[in-house]
Design an enzyme around this catalytic site. Sequence first.
Site, PDB file in Angstrom:
ATOM      1  N   ARG A   1       0.813  -1.218   0.000  1.00 13.55           N
ATOM      2  CA  ARG A   1       0.000   0.000   0.000  1.00 13.55           C
ATOM      3  C   ARG A   1       0.844   1.265   0.000  1.00 13.55           C
ATOM      4  O   ARG A   1       0.379   2.339  -0.330  1.00 13.55           O
ATOM      5  CB  ARG A   1      -0.905   0.033   1.242  1.00 13.55           C
ATOM      6  CG  ARG A   1      -1.876  -1.116   1.340  1.00 13.55           C
ATOM      7  CD  ARG A   1      -2.525  -1.150   2.699  1.00 13.55           C
ATOM      8  NE  ARG A   1      -1.487  -1.372   3.728  1.00 13.55           N
ATOM      9  CZ  ARG A   1      -1.668  -1.193   5.022  1.00 13.55           C
ATOM     10  NH1 ARG A   1      -2.822  -0.752   5.483  1.00 13.55           N
ATOM     11  NH2 ARG A   1      -0.692  -1.429   5.873  1.00 13.55           N
TER      12      ARG A   1
ATOM     13  N   GLU B   1       6.656   7.198  11.947  1.00 16.99           N
ATOM     14  CA  GLU B   1       6.490   8.317  12.874  1.00 16.99           C
ATOM     15  C   GLU B   1       7.556   9.344  12.538  1.00 16.99           C
ATOM     16  O   GLU B   1       8.741   9.039  12.578  1.00 16.99           O
ATOM     17  CB  GLU B   1       6.683   7.869  14.328  1.00 16.99           C
ATOM     18  CG  GLU B   1       5.582   7.012  14.869  1.00 16.99           C
ATOM     19  CD  GLU B   1       5.815   6.608  16.321  1.00 16.99           C
ATOM     20  OE1 GLU B   1       6.887   6.924  16.894  1.00 16.99           O
ATOM     21  OE2 GLU B   1       4.919   5.964  16.881  1.00 16.99           O
TER      22      GLU B   1
ATOM     23  N   ASP C   1       5.104  25.156  13.032  1.00 19.71           N
ATOM     24  CA  ASP C   1       5.538  24.385  11.865  1.00 19.71           C
ATOM     25  C   ASP C   1       5.520  25.313  10.658  1.00 19.71           C
ATOM     26  O   ASP C   1       4.590  26.107  10.485  1.00 19.71           O
ATOM     27  CB  ASP C   1       4.576  23.216  11.583  1.00 19.71           C
ATOM     28  CG  ASP C   1       4.793  22.039  12.512  1.00 19.71           C
ATOM     29  OD1 ASP C   1       5.622  22.129  13.428  1.00 19.71           O
ATOM     30  OD2 ASP C   1       4.120  21.015  12.311  1.00 19.71           O
TER      31      ASP C   1
ATOM     32  N   ARG D   1      18.017  28.620  -0.064  1.00 21.92           N
ATOM     33  CA  ARG D   1      17.444  29.441   1.002  1.00 21.92           C
ATOM     34  C   ARG D   1      18.417  29.368   2.175  1.00 21.92           C
ATOM     35  O   ARG D   1      18.691  28.305   2.691  1.00 21.92           O
ATOM     36  CB  ARG D   1      16.068  28.927   1.408  1.00 21.92           C
ATOM     37  CG  ARG D   1      15.030  29.031   0.298  1.00 21.92           C
ATOM     38  CD  ARG D   1      13.664  28.553   0.805  1.00 21.92           C
ATOM     39  NE  ARG D   1      12.678  28.523  -0.230  1.00 21.92           N
ATOM     40  CZ  ARG D   1      11.758  29.468  -0.427  1.00 21.92           C
ATOM     41  NH1 ARG D   1      11.725  30.531   0.351  1.00 21.92           N
ATOM     42  NH2 ARG D   1      10.876  29.349  -1.394  1.00 21.92           N
TER      43      ARG D   1
ATOM     44  N   HIS E   1      20.333  31.460   7.443  1.00 24.90           N
ATOM     45  CA  HIS E   1      19.548  32.297   8.344  1.00 24.90           C
ATOM     46  C   HIS E   1      19.516  31.726   9.763  1.00 24.90           C
ATOM     47  O   HIS E   1      19.692  30.532   9.959  1.00 24.90           O
ATOM     48  CB  HIS E   1      18.086  32.383   7.896  1.00 24.90           C
ATOM     49  CG  HIS E   1      17.896  32.709   6.460  1.00 24.90           C
ATOM     50  ND1 HIS E   1      16.953  32.073   5.692  1.00 24.90           N
ATOM     51  CD2 HIS E   1      18.511  33.594   5.649  1.00 24.90           C
ATOM     52  CE1 HIS E   1      16.989  32.559   4.468  1.00 24.90           C
ATOM     53  NE2 HIS E   1      17.934  33.474   4.404  1.00 24.90           N
TER      54      HIS E   1
ATOM     55  N   LYS F   1      15.553  23.806  15.395  1.00 20.96           N
ATOM     56  CA  LYS F   1      14.711  23.366  14.281  1.00 20.96           C
ATOM     57  C   LYS F   1      14.836  21.861  14.066  1.00 20.96           C
ATOM     58  O   LYS F   1      15.895  21.281  14.283  1.00 20.96           O
ATOM     59  CB  LYS F   1      15.138  24.053  12.978  1.00 20.96           C
ATOM     60  CG  LYS F   1      14.969  25.545  12.970  1.00 20.96           C
ATOM     61  CD  LYS F   1      15.472  26.142  11.662  1.00 20.96           C
ATOM     62  CE  LYS F   1      15.373  27.660  11.687  1.00 20.96           C
ATOM     63  NZ  LYS F   1      15.943  28.250  10.462  1.00 20.96           N
TER      64      LYS F   1
ATOM     65  N   TYR G   1       9.610  22.395   8.464  1.00 22.24           N
ATOM     66  CA  TYR G   1      10.408  22.453   9.674  1.00 22.24           C
ATOM     67  C   TYR G   1       9.599  22.896  10.868  1.00 22.24           C
ATOM     68  O   TYR G   1       8.685  23.692  10.770  1.00 22.24           O
ATOM     69  CB  TYR G   1      11.662  23.296   9.503  1.00 22.24           C
ATOM     70  CG  TYR G   1      11.512  24.681   8.912  1.00 22.24           C
ATOM     71  CD1 TYR G   1      11.626  25.816   9.711  1.00 22.24           C
ATOM     72  CD2 TYR G   1      11.310  24.853   7.556  1.00 22.24           C
ATOM     73  CE1 TYR G   1      11.539  27.084   9.157  1.00 22.24           C
ATOM     74  CE2 TYR G   1      11.226  26.113   7.001  1.00 22.24           C
ATOM     75  CZ  TYR G   1      11.332  27.226   7.814  1.00 22.24           C
ATOM     76  OH  TYR G   1      11.231  28.479   7.261  1.00 22.24           O
TER      77      TYR G   1
ATOM     78  N   ASP H   1      19.317  36.347   1.039  1.00 17.77           N
ATOM     79  CA  ASP H   1      20.341  35.310   1.025  1.00 17.77           C
ATOM     80  C   ASP H   1      21.700  35.817   0.553  1.00 17.77           C
ATOM     81  O   ASP H   1      22.636  35.047   0.419  1.00 17.77           O
ATOM     82  CB  ASP H   1      19.889  34.146   0.142  1.00 17.77           C
ATOM     83  CG  ASP H   1      18.619  33.516   0.657  1.00 17.77           C
ATOM     84  OD1 ASP H   1      18.453  33.450   1.885  1.00 17.77           O
ATOM     85  OD2 ASP H   1      17.781  33.103  -0.161  1.00 17.77           O
TER      86      ASP H   1
END
Length: 190
Positions: free
Chosen positions: A23, A28, A47, A58, A61, A71, A131, A169
């Site tokens: 399937r 988790e 989130d 990206r 930062h 994170k 994240y 950036d």
Amino acid sequence: MNFIKTEIEGVVIVEPRVFKDPRGYFYESFSEREFVANGINCKFVQDNQSKSSYGVIRGLHCQTGEHCQAKLVRALVGKVLDVVVDVRRDSPTFGKHVAVELSDENHRQLFMPHGCLHGFSVLSETAVFAYKVDRFYNKESEWGMRFDAPEFGIDWKVPADKVLTSDKDRIEHSLKDVPEFSIKDKFVEL
């Protein structure tokens, strides 16, 4: 889940146990009990999710001060090269980086503590990136360095003529400009 230490203290690769059958699969992606049992005691409060095309970079930062964020990141769709740079001045790995491929195929996640710059490059046609963070976003607390800062020598695995970034950036900070972070400001005991 399998928790794999990296060369940067507190940065941990998380590999879930994936159960596959005809399937599809199940796993988790987060279990507070397993994280705490493996030394990561973090309460996530927000989130975030982004979608990007091939060549997008990206980063790099972080949030500073009371808004500094830990994170837990992963690629829901596609493949990214995720990069974490240690900018805690009292860390033995100050200025060093870890790069880990995260994809919808390997299901890996990467946890990073406070005091780390973060960025990623998109290696697939598109990527959906998610994240969790332990503190709410605050625009005034943003800080960063150029994704291609020579201090780090990061290979983003994207040819220079294919890189897509934002003005954010291309910030001209250097390691001497790093705000105060401390390796003691942690909740990871590995």
